[in-house]
Design a protein around this motif. Sequence first.
Motif, short mmCIF file in Angstrom:
data_model
loop_
_atom_site.label_atom_id
_atom_site.label_comp_id
_atom_site.label_asym_id
_atom_site.label_seq_id
_atom_site.Cartn_x
_atom_site.Cartn_y
_atom_site.Cartn_z
N LEU A 44 0.61 -1.38 0.10
CA LEU A 44 -0.11 0.00 -0.26
C LEU A 44 0.91 0.91 -0.03
N ARG A 45 0.75 2.04 -0.36
CA ARG A 45 1.55 3.48 -0.81
C ARG A 45 1.69 4.05 1.19
N THR A 46 2.34 4.34 1.38
CA THR A 46 2.38 4.84 2.89
C THR A 46 2.77 6.08 2.70
N VAL A 47 2.52 6.56 4.06
CA VAL A 47 3.21 8.15 4.54
C VAL A 47 3.55 7.97 5.62
N LEU A 48 5.02 8.61 5.89
CA LEU A 48 6.06 7.97 7.13
C LEU A 48 5.43 9.83 7.70
N ASP A 49 5.55 10.00 8.90
CA ASP A 49 5.23 11.34 9.73
C ASP A 49 6.59 12.07 9.46
N ASP A 50 6.92 13.33 9.33
CA ASP A 50 8.42 14.42 8.74
C ASP A 50 8.84 13.98 10.75
N SER A 51 8.31 13.23 11.66
CA SER A 51 9.01 13.70 12.54
C SER A 51 9.78 12.77 12.71
N ALA A 52 9.36 11.67 12.19
CA ALA A 52 10.64 10.47 11.88
C ALA A 52 11.70 10.77 12.33
N GLY A 53 12.30 11.75 11.10
CA GLY A 53 13.68 12.17 10.04
C GLY A 53 14.50 12.59 12.06
N ALA A 54 13.56 12.42 12.76
CA ALA A 54 14.20 13.53 14.06
C ALA A 54 15.22 13.17 14.93
N HIS A 55 14.70 11.08 14.77
CA HIS A 55 15.72 10.54 15.71
C HIS A 55 16.04 9.53 14.86
N ASP A 56 17.69 9.26 15.45
CA ASP A 56 18.87 8.05 14.50
C ASP A 56 17.58 6.53 13.44
N THR A 57 17.04 6.33 14.92
CA THR A 57 16.14 5.40 14.95
C THR A 57 14.62 5.21 15.48
N ILE A 58 14.07 4.76 14.57
CA ILE A 58 12.39 4.25 15.06
C ILE A 58 12.27 3.01 15.00
N CYS A 59 11.32 3.31 16.08
CA CYS A 59 10.47 2.18 16.10
C CYS A 59 9.09 1.41 15.61
N VAL A 60 8.62 0.02 15.01
CA VAL A 60 7.54 0.01 14.68
C VAL A 60 6.87 -1.99 14.88
N SER A 61 6.16 -1.85 14.37
CA SER A 61 5.67 -3.17 14.43
C SER A 61 6.57 -3.47 13.67
N ALA A 62 7.17 -4.99 13.48
CA ALA A 62 7.69 -6.05 13.18
C ALA A 62 6.65 -7.18 12.89
N GLY A 63 5.47 -7.14 13.01
CA GLY A 63 4.44 -8.14 12.09
C GLY A 63 3.63 -8.99 12.96
N ARG A 64 3.83 -8.92 14.60
CA ARG A 64 3.03 -9.24 15.33
C ARG A 64 3.04 -8.60 16.72
N ARG A 65 2.27 -8.60 17.72
CA ARG A 65 2.02 -7.92 18.92
C ARG A 65 2.92 -8.55 19.45
N GLY A 66 3.66 -7.66 20.41
CA GLY A 66 4.44 -8.08 21.17
C GLY A 66 6.03 -8.18 20.72
N LEU A 67 5.70 -7.32 19.57
CA LEU A 67 7.32 -8.08 18.39
C LEU A 67 7.52 -6.17 17.86
N GLU A 68 8.80 -4.97 18.07
CA GLU A 68 9.09 -4.63 17.26
C GLU A 68 10.94 -4.58 16.80
#
Length: 166
Positions: free
Chosen positions: A120-144
């Motif tokens: 799907l087309r994706t939009v990432l909030d531009d605040s992400a650029g303020a961090h060296d790394t970010i965390c997103v879901s790795a595909g299941r609850r309890g996994l990032e």
Amino acid sequence: MAKKSKKQQSGGTPATVALTAAGVDHTVHAYDHDPAHPSYGEEAAEAMGVSPDRVFKTLVADVDGALTVAVVPVSGTLNLKALAAAVGGKRAAMADPALAERTTGYVRGGISPLGQRKRLRTVLDDSAGAHDTICVSAGRRGLEVELAPAALAALTEAVLAPIGRD
């Protein structure tokens, strides 16, 4: 950051498999998910000891009839008007949860912007650029998964835009 963990080498989730296949530096964080917790994202931030500004939630919205992924900090909310504008649309509404699950191949609270069944087309909030790394879901609850925002944007072909609000 580690490129592969033993779990990834033996399969992992579609998100971690996609990261490994792309050779992207990342770290997988697992924690015990509490079904009673009121917020998947806040639970992840608390469990990992990471600021909620660095943990991003993956939301699926309908923009003018097309499903669109929005990735925003768990510390805020999604601005639907800004999301629509970011992809050249007029109207946006949250997608039906069952449709979001069927389309992405993930369950709510575990929808990852990576490795989706249908890209799907994706939009990432531009605040992400303020961090060296970010965390997103790795595909299941309890996994990032933790990775550089630029790597996430490149893999998902994301548009960067101010779509989050506090």
